[in-house]
Design a protein around this motif. Structure first.
Motif, short mmCIF file in Angstrom:
data_model
loop_
_atom_site.label_atom_id
_atom_site.label_comp_id
_atom_site.label_asym_id
_atom_site.label_seq_id
_atom_site.Cartn_x
_atom_site.Cartn_y
_atom_site.Cartn_z
N GLU A 11 0.82 -1.20 0.00
CA GLU A 11 0.00 0.00 0.00
C GLU A 11 0.86 1.26 0.00
O GLU A 11 0.54 2.24 0.64
CB GLU A 11 -0.94 -0.02 1.20
CG GLU A 11 -1.97 -1.13 1.10
CD GLU A 11 -3.02 -1.05 2.20
OE1 GLU A 11 -3.29 0.05 2.70
OE2 GLU A 11 -3.54 -2.11 2.55
N LEU A 12 1.93 1.21 -0.74
CA LEU A 12 2.75 2.41 -0.88
C LEU A 12 2.07 3.37 -1.83
O LEU A 12 1.52 2.96 -2.84
CB LEU A 12 4.13 2.05 -1.42
CG LEU A 12 5.01 1.17 -0.52
CD1 LEU A 12 6.28 0.78 -1.26
CD2 LEU A 12 5.35 1.92 0.75
N PRO A 13 2.12 4.66 -1.52
CA PRO A 13 1.52 5.62 -2.44
C PRO A 13 2.29 5.61 -3.77
O PRO A 13 3.52 5.54 -3.78
CB PRO A 13 1.66 6.96 -1.71
CG PRO A 13 2.70 6.76 -0.67
CD PRO A 13 2.71 5.29 -0.35
N CYS A 14 1.58 5.68 -4.85
CA CYS A 14 2.21 5.59 -6.16
C CYS A 14 1.63 6.65 -7.10
O CYS A 14 1.19 6.34 -8.20
CB CYS A 14 2.02 4.18 -6.74
SG CYS A 14 2.97 3.92 -8.23
N ASP A 15 1.62 7.88 -6.66
CA ASP A 15 1.08 8.95 -7.47
C ASP A 15 2.23 9.55 -8.28
O ASP A 15 3.01 10.35 -7.79
CB ASP A 15 0.43 10.01 -6.59
CG ASP A 15 -0.19 11.14 -7.39
OD1 ASP A 15 -0.22 11.03 -8.63
OD2 ASP A 15 -0.64 12.12 -6.75
N ILE A 16 2.29 9.15 -9.54
CA ILE A 16 3.39 9.58 -10.40
C ILE A 16 3.35 11.08 -10.67
O ILE A 16 4.36 11.69 -11.01
CB ILE A 16 3.41 8.78 -11.72
CG1 ILE A 16 4.75 8.95 -12.42
CG2 ILE A 16 2.25 9.17 -12.61
CD1 ILE A 16 4.98 8.01 -13.56
#
Length: 163
Positions: free
Chosen positions: A1-6
């Motif tokens: 559940e790591l944030p992955c907002d490119i």
């Protein structure tokens, strides 16, 4: 559940530029372009096999199953579609901007891309073929708007493309 907002790292314009470069690379390496038509020519054997298998089925060869399935990746499908000049799959341009507007890899070969030739027998026994790309009917003969084509016409066109 790591944030992955490119979007924290790349702007929309930069992301689009990265896609455009990848799309252009796909076009050059797996299609036909003004630089080389070698990738499309590599699909000639596959197109020849599609033609001969279809002919054998029509002629009643019982060794041919009525449904023929072949599986491949985008790198196999793109050259075949370019060779056949399926609409949207062939573009004769070396301009990256034109390619990014008119030759869209995600549209040609999305995940689970598929191409099929569907045969129909008319009331008088004549065989017709329809081609579908990603579940949508497409013209099989370049410049011909008909969706249902007599097999002999489609075959003649595909034979020319396979040489």
């Amino acid at each position: 559940e790591l944030p992955c907002d490119i979007s924290r790292y790349v702007t929309r314009e930069e992301f689009n530029a990265m896609w455009s470069f990848k799309n252009y690379r796909q076009h050059l390496t797996h299609s036909a372009s003004v630089l080389s038509d070698s990738p499309a020519k590599a699909a000639r054997a596959l197109l020849s096999d599609l033609i001969s298998t279809t002919d054998r089925l029509i002629e009643g060869d019982t060794a041919i199953a009525p449904v023929q399935l072949r599986f491949g990746h985008a790198e196999t499908l793109m050259p075949l579609l370019a060779l056949m000049r399926i609409p949207g799959c062939y573009l004769d341009s070396d301009d990256p901007a034109t390619v990014s507007r008119q030759w869209l890899d995600f549209s040609i070969v999305p995940m689970a891309a598929n191409f099929r030739l569907v045969l129909f027998r008319g009331p008088k026994g004549k065989i017709y073929v329809r081609s579908d790309l990603n579940e949508q009917a497409v013209n099989i003969i370049e410049g011909d708007p008909r969706i249902y084509i007599p097999w002999d016409e489609a075959k003649a066109y595909m034979l020319l493309r396979s040489m």
